[in-house]
Design an enzyme around this catalytic site. Structure first.
Site, short mmCIF file in Angstrom:
data_model
loop_
_atom_site.label_atom_id
_atom_site.label_comp_id
_atom_site.label_asym_id
_atom_site.label_seq_id
_atom_site.Cartn_x
_atom_site.Cartn_y
_atom_site.Cartn_z
CE LYS A 103 -1.21 2.46 3.35
NZ LYS A 103 -1.65 3.09 4.58
CB CYS A 144 -18.36 2.88 5.16
SG CYS A 144 -18.71 1.13 5.03
CB CYS A 198 -26.29 1.66 7.21
SG CYS A 198 -24.88 0.55 7.35
#
Ligand code: SF4
Length: 303
Positions: free
Chosen positions: A211, A281, A288
Protein backbone atom coordinates in the site's frame (compact mmCIF):
# COMPACT_ATOMS: atom_id res chain seq x y z
CA UNK A 1 -24.37 -8.42 -41.15
CA UNK A 2 -26.71 -5.59 -40.08
CA UNK A 3 -25.22 -3.32 -42.72
CA UNK A 4 -25.99 -5.88 -45.44
CA UNK A 5 -29.66 -6.27 -44.38
CA UNK A 6 -30.16 -2.50 -44.22
CA UNK A 7 -28.78 -2.15 -47.75
CA UNK A 8 -31.26 -4.71 -49.12
CA UNK A 9 -34.20 -2.98 -47.44
CA UNK A 10 -33.26 0.33 -49.04
CA UNK A 11 -33.13 -1.21 -52.52
CA UNK A 12 -36.57 -2.78 -51.93
CA UNK A 13 -37.91 0.59 -50.96
CA UNK A 14 -36.53 2.16 -54.11
CA UNK A 15 -38.08 -0.62 -56.16
CA UNK A 16 -41.59 0.18 -54.91
CA UNK A 17 -41.33 3.96 -55.16
CA UNK A 18 -41.97 6.27 -58.16
CA UNK A 19 -43.49 3.47 -60.39
CA UNK A 20 -40.16 1.84 -61.28
CA UNK A 21 -38.94 -1.69 -60.58
CA UNK A 22 -35.52 -0.36 -60.02
CA UNK A 23 -34.06 -2.46 -62.83
CA UNK A 24 -34.84 -0.21 -65.78
CA UNK A 25 -38.11 -2.01 -66.77
CA UNK A 26 -41.37 -0.14 -67.27
CA UNK A 27 -44.27 -1.05 -64.91
CA UNK A 28 -46.98 -3.36 -66.38
CA UNK A 29 -50.25 -1.76 -67.47
CA UNK A 30 -53.15 -1.56 -64.95
CA UNK A 31 -55.43 -4.63 -64.91
CA UNK A 32 -52.59 -7.12 -65.19
CA UNK A 33 -51.94 -7.24 -61.43
CA UNK A 34 -51.23 -10.99 -61.20
CA UNK A 35 -48.75 -10.84 -64.04
CA UNK A 36 -47.13 -7.84 -62.45
CA UNK A 37 -46.81 -9.67 -59.14
CA UNK A 38 -45.13 -12.61 -60.86
CA UNK A 39 -42.77 -10.24 -62.62
CA UNK A 40 -41.92 -8.56 -59.36
CA UNK A 41 -41.17 -11.92 -57.74
CA UNK A 42 -38.72 -12.74 -60.50
CA UNK A 43 -36.90 -9.47 -60.05
CA UNK A 44 -36.95 -9.27 -56.31
CA UNK A 45 -33.41 -8.66 -55.09
CA UNK A 46 -31.87 -11.65 -53.40
CA UNK A 47 -30.92 -11.05 -49.74
CA UNK A 48 -27.27 -11.82 -49.46
CA UNK A 49 -25.12 -11.52 -46.44
CA UNK A 50 -22.13 -9.36 -47.03
CA UNK A 51 -19.00 -11.42 -46.80
CA UNK A 52 -16.67 -9.91 -44.27
CA UNK A 53 -13.08 -10.79 -44.81
CA UNK A 54 -11.97 -12.45 -41.59
CA UNK A 55 -8.52 -11.82 -40.26
CA UNK A 56 -6.94 -14.69 -38.41
CA UNK A 57 -5.67 -13.71 -34.99
CA UNK A 58 -3.05 -15.99 -33.50
CA UNK A 59 -4.70 -16.24 -30.08
CA UNK A 60 -8.23 -16.86 -31.43
CA UNK A 61 -9.77 -20.22 -30.63
CA UNK A 62 -10.06 -22.59 -33.59
CA UNK A 63 -13.55 -23.31 -34.97
CA UNK A 64 -13.70 -26.54 -33.00
CA UNK A 65 -12.96 -24.76 -29.74
CA UNK A 66 -15.46 -21.94 -30.12
CA UNK A 67 -18.67 -21.88 -28.13
CA UNK A 68 -21.60 -21.49 -30.48
CA UNK A 69 -22.97 -17.94 -30.65
CA UNK A 70 -20.12 -16.22 -28.83
CA UNK A 71 -17.87 -13.59 -30.27
CA UNK A 72 -14.34 -15.02 -30.10
CA UNK A 73 -12.83 -11.55 -29.50
CA UNK A 74 -15.15 -10.61 -26.68
CA UNK A 75 -13.69 -11.01 -23.21
CA UNK A 76 -16.19 -11.00 -20.38
CA UNK A 77 -14.84 -9.26 -17.30
CA UNK A 78 -16.70 -9.67 -14.04
CA UNK A 79 -17.73 -6.44 -12.35
CA UNK A 80 -19.99 -5.68 -9.39
CA UNK A 81 -23.58 -4.98 -10.43
CA UNK A 82 -24.12 -1.47 -9.08
CA UNK A 83 -20.57 -0.22 -8.71
CA UNK A 84 -20.95 2.82 -10.95
CA UNK A 85 -23.92 4.14 -8.98
CA UNK A 86 -22.26 3.25 -5.67
CA UNK A 87 -19.09 5.07 -6.70
CA UNK A 88 -21.11 8.11 -7.81
CA UNK A 89 -22.87 8.09 -4.43
CA UNK A 90 -19.56 7.91 -2.58
CA UNK A 91 -18.24 10.83 -4.65
CA UNK A 92 -21.33 12.81 -3.63
CA UNK A 93 -20.89 11.90 0.05
CA UNK A 94 -17.21 12.89 -0.18
CA UNK A 95 -17.74 16.10 -2.15
CA UNK A 96 -16.93 18.35 0.83
CA UNK A 97 -13.47 16.76 1.15
CA UNK A 98 -13.51 17.26 4.89
CA UNK A 99 -12.33 13.86 6.12
CA UNK A 100 -9.05 13.66 8.11
CA UNK A 101 -7.31 12.07 5.11
CA UNK A 102 -8.07 15.13 2.99
CA UNK A 103 -6.02 17.47 5.18
CA UNK A 104 -3.67 15.21 7.10
CA UNK A 105 -2.99 12.21 4.86
CA UNK A 106 0.62 11.24 4.24
CA UNK A 107 0.56 13.08 0.92
CA UNK A 108 -0.08 16.35 2.78
CA UNK A 109 2.68 16.00 5.38
CA UNK A 110 5.80 16.86 3.40
CA UNK A 111 7.54 20.21 3.13
CA UNK A 112 6.56 21.51 -0.30
CA UNK A 113 9.46 23.99 -0.30
CA UNK A 114 12.11 21.28 0.18
CA UNK A 115 14.21 19.95 -2.75
CA UNK A 116 12.44 17.18 -4.75
CA UNK A 117 14.38 14.25 -3.31
CA UNK A 118 13.84 15.50 0.26
CA UNK A 119 10.11 15.84 -0.49
CA UNK A 120 10.03 12.28 -1.79
CA UNK A 121 11.84 11.01 1.30
CA UNK A 122 9.36 12.83 3.53
CA UNK A 123 6.44 11.29 1.62
CA UNK A 124 7.89 7.82 2.18
CA UNK A 125 8.52 8.50 5.85
CA UNK A 126 4.98 9.79 6.40
CA UNK A 127 3.65 6.64 4.74
CA UNK A 128 5.80 4.44 6.97
CA UNK A 129 4.52 6.24 10.05
CA UNK A 130 0.89 6.11 8.89
CA UNK A 131 0.29 2.36 9.05
CA UNK A 132 -1.96 1.40 11.98
CA UNK A 133 -2.02 5.07 12.95
CA UNK A 134 -4.66 7.81 12.79
CA UNK A 135 -3.93 10.61 10.30
CA UNK A 136 -3.85 13.19 13.10
CA UNK A 137 -1.14 11.24 14.96
CA UNK A 138 0.95 10.78 11.80
CA UNK A 139 0.66 14.49 11.01
CA UNK A 140 1.81 15.40 14.55
CA UNK A 141 4.86 13.12 14.31
CA UNK A 142 5.76 14.53 10.91
CA UNK A 143 5.52 18.06 12.25
CA UNK A 144 7.95 17.26 15.09
CA UNK A 145 10.38 15.56 12.68
CA UNK A 146 10.21 18.38 10.15
CA UNK A 147 10.89 20.98 12.86
CA UNK A 148 14.41 19.49 13.11
CA UNK A 149 14.93 19.39 9.34
CA UNK A 150 13.77 16.04 8.01
CA UNK A 151 16.29 14.47 5.63
CA UNK A 152 17.97 11.07 5.28
CA UNK A 153 21.10 12.48 6.97
CA UNK A 154 19.23 14.09 9.86
CA UNK A 155 17.41 10.82 10.64
CA UNK A 156 20.64 8.82 10.51
CA UNK A 157 22.22 11.28 12.92
CA UNK A 158 19.32 11.01 15.39
CA UNK A 159 19.69 8.32 18.05
CA UNK A 160 16.95 5.69 18.34
CA UNK A 161 15.74 6.93 21.70
CA UNK A 162 15.21 10.49 20.44
CA UNK A 163 13.59 9.25 17.23
CA UNK A 164 11.21 7.11 19.30
CA UNK A 165 10.19 10.14 21.37
CA UNK A 166 9.64 12.21 18.22
CA UNK A 167 7.34 9.73 16.53
CA UNK A 168 5.48 8.46 19.62
CA UNK A 169 2.53 7.62 19.79
CA UNK A 170 2.34 6.28 16.19
CA UNK A 171 1.37 2.64 16.07
CA UNK A 172 4.25 0.17 16.54
CA UNK A 173 6.63 3.11 17.08
CA UNK A 174 9.50 0.95 18.38
CA UNK A 175 9.49 -1.24 15.26
CA UNK A 176 9.11 1.83 13.09
CA UNK A 177 12.23 3.43 14.61
CA UNK A 178 14.17 0.36 13.53
CA UNK A 179 12.66 0.28 10.02
CA UNK A 180 13.11 4.02 9.46
CA UNK A 181 16.78 3.78 10.40
CA UNK A 182 17.39 0.74 8.17
CA UNK A 183 15.52 2.21 5.22
CA UNK A 184 17.27 5.58 5.55
CA UNK A 185 20.68 3.84 5.56
CA UNK A 186 19.78 1.95 2.35
CA UNK A 187 18.56 5.16 0.70
CA UNK A 188 21.80 6.91 1.59
CA UNK A 189 24.01 4.05 0.39
CA UNK A 190 22.17 2.97 -2.76
CA UNK A 191 19.95 5.83 -3.89
CA UNK A 192 21.99 8.95 -3.09
CA UNK A 193 19.46 9.97 -0.44
CA UNK A 194 16.48 9.68 -2.82
CA UNK A 195 13.80 7.00 -2.85
CA UNK A 196 13.68 4.34 -5.57
CA UNK A 197 11.31 4.92 -8.50
CA UNK A 198 10.05 1.38 -8.86
CA UNK A 199 7.51 -0.63 -6.95
CA UNK A 200 9.76 -3.65 -6.53
CA UNK A 201 12.59 -1.59 -5.03
CA UNK A 202 10.21 0.25 -2.71
CA UNK A 203 8.63 -2.91 -1.28
CA UNK A 204 12.14 -4.29 -0.73
CA UNK A 205 12.81 -1.53 1.82
CA UNK A 206 12.33 -2.51 5.48
CA UNK A 207 8.87 -1.53 6.76
CA UNK A 208 7.48 -0.61 3.32
CA UNK A 209 4.42 -2.63 2.30
CA UNK A 210 2.52 -2.69 -1.01
CA UNK A 211 0.00 0.00 0.00
CA UNK A 212 2.80 2.41 0.97
CA UNK A 213 4.75 1.58 -2.18
CA UNK A 214 1.78 2.26 -4.49
CA UNK A 215 1.05 5.55 -2.71
CA UNK A 216 4.73 6.55 -2.80
CA UNK A 217 4.84 5.85 -6.54
CA UNK A 218 1.72 8.01 -7.04
CA UNK A 219 2.54 10.90 -4.68
CA UNK A 220 6.33 11.06 -4.96
CA UNK A 221 6.78 10.04 -8.61
CA UNK A 222 3.35 10.71 -10.15
CA UNK A 223 3.12 7.12 -11.40
CA UNK A 224 0.00 5.00 -10.88
CA UNK A 225 1.39 1.53 -10.26
CA UNK A 226 -1.66 -0.06 -8.61
CA UNK A 227 -4.52 0.50 -6.19
CA UNK A 228 -3.38 1.44 -2.69
CA UNK A 229 -5.51 -0.70 -0.39
CA UNK A 230 -5.51 -0.08 3.35
CA UNK A 231 -7.94 -1.38 5.97
CA UNK A 232 -10.66 1.13 4.94
CA UNK A 233 -10.53 0.21 1.25
CA UNK A 234 -10.35 -3.49 2.16
CA UNK A 235 -13.39 -3.30 4.47
CA UNK A 236 -15.57 -1.17 2.19
CA UNK A 237 -14.77 -3.19 -0.95
CA UNK A 238 -15.96 -6.30 0.87
CA UNK A 239 -19.08 -4.65 2.32
CA UNK A 240 -20.10 -3.41 -1.14
CA UNK A 241 -19.11 -6.78 -2.68
CA UNK A 242 -16.66 -5.05 -4.99
CA UNK A 243 -14.59 -8.22 -4.93
CA UNK A 244 -15.78 -11.36 -6.69
CA UNK A 245 -15.51 -13.27 -3.45
CA UNK A 246 -14.75 -12.16 0.10
CA UNK A 247 -11.08 -11.32 0.55
CA UNK A 248 -9.02 -11.81 3.69
CA UNK A 249 -6.29 -9.21 3.35
CA UNK A 250 -5.76 -5.78 1.77
CA UNK A 251 -3.34 -7.34 -0.71
CA UNK A 252 -5.98 -9.87 -1.82
CA UNK A 253 -8.45 -7.00 -2.17
CA UNK A 254 -6.00 -5.02 -4.29
CA UNK A 255 -5.61 -7.90 -6.72
CA UNK A 256 -9.39 -8.48 -6.84
CA UNK A 257 -10.13 -4.79 -7.49
CA UNK A 258 -7.46 -4.41 -10.15
CA UNK A 259 -9.11 -7.25 -12.09
CA UNK A 260 -12.13 -5.14 -12.99
CA UNK A 261 -11.85 -1.51 -11.83
CA UNK A 262 -10.93 0.71 -14.82
CA UNK A 263 -7.35 1.85 -14.52
CA UNK A 264 -8.22 5.53 -14.72
CA UNK A 265 -9.95 5.17 -11.32
CA UNK A 266 -7.06 3.46 -9.52
CA UNK A 267 -5.51 6.62 -8.13
CA UNK A 268 -8.83 8.15 -7.08
CA UNK A 269 -10.28 5.18 -5.25
CA UNK A 270 -7.88 5.20 -2.26
CA UNK A 271 -8.56 8.73 -1.03
CA UNK A 272 -12.25 8.42 -1.82
CA UNK A 273 -12.78 5.23 0.17
CA UNK A 274 -10.42 6.10 3.03
CA UNK A 275 -12.36 9.30 3.74
CA UNK A 276 -15.68 7.46 3.31
CA UNK A 277 -14.44 4.90 5.84
CA UNK A 278 -13.42 7.65 8.27
CA UNK A 279 -16.75 9.45 8.13
CA UNK A 280 -19.59 7.08 7.18
CA UNK A 281 -18.68 3.46 6.54
CA UNK A 282 -16.94 3.22 9.91
CA UNK A 283 -15.25 -0.03 10.97
CA UNK A 284 -17.72 -0.48 13.85
CA UNK A 285 -21.28 0.87 13.66
CA UNK A 286 -21.21 2.23 10.11
CA UNK A 287 -23.71 5.05 9.53
CA UNK A 288 -25.87 3.13 7.08
CA UNK A 289 -28.94 5.28 7.76
CA UNK A 290 -27.20 8.35 6.34
CA UNK A 291 -25.39 6.48 3.56
CA UNK A 292 -26.57 7.09 -0.02
CA UNK A 293 -25.75 3.47 -0.78
CA UNK A 294 -28.08 1.98 1.83
CA UNK A 295 -30.53 0.61 -0.76
CA UNK A 296 -27.78 -0.82 -2.96
CA UNK A 297 -25.27 -2.07 -0.40
CA UNK A 298 -25.58 -5.81 0.36
CA UNK A 299 -24.19 -5.19 3.87
CA UNK A 300 -26.55 -2.36 4.85
CA UNK A 301 -29.00 -4.73 6.50
CA UNK A 302 -26.34 -6.31 8.65
CA UNK A 303 -25.95 -3.28 10.88
S1 SF4 B 1 -24.80 1.09 3.58
FE1 SF4 B 1 -23.57 0.91 5.44
S2 SF4 B 1 -22.14 -0.79 5.08
FE2 SF4 B 1 -23.00 -0.17 3.10
S3 SF4 B 1 -21.53 1.30 2.25
FE3 SF4 B 1 -23.07 2.48 3.33
S4 SF4 B 1 -22.28 2.76 5.40
FE4 SF4 B 1 -21.09 1.10 4.44
Amino acid sequence: MKAAVRMVTRSQSRATGFGSLGNGEEPPPPGNREVAAEERKKHRPVKRQRKVQKLHVAYEASDGEKNEGTDPLEVTVWEPRDWKQELANIRTMRSRKDAPVDQLGAEHCYDSSAPPKVRRYQVLLALMLSSQTKDQVTAGAMQRLRARGLTVDSILQTDDNTLGKLIYPVGFWRTKVKFIKQTSAILQQHYNGDIPASLSELVALPGVGPKMAHLAMAVAWGIVSGIAVDTHVHRIANRLRWTKRMTRSPEETRIALEEWLPRELWSEVNGLLVGFGQQICLPVHPRCQTCLNKTLCPSAQSF
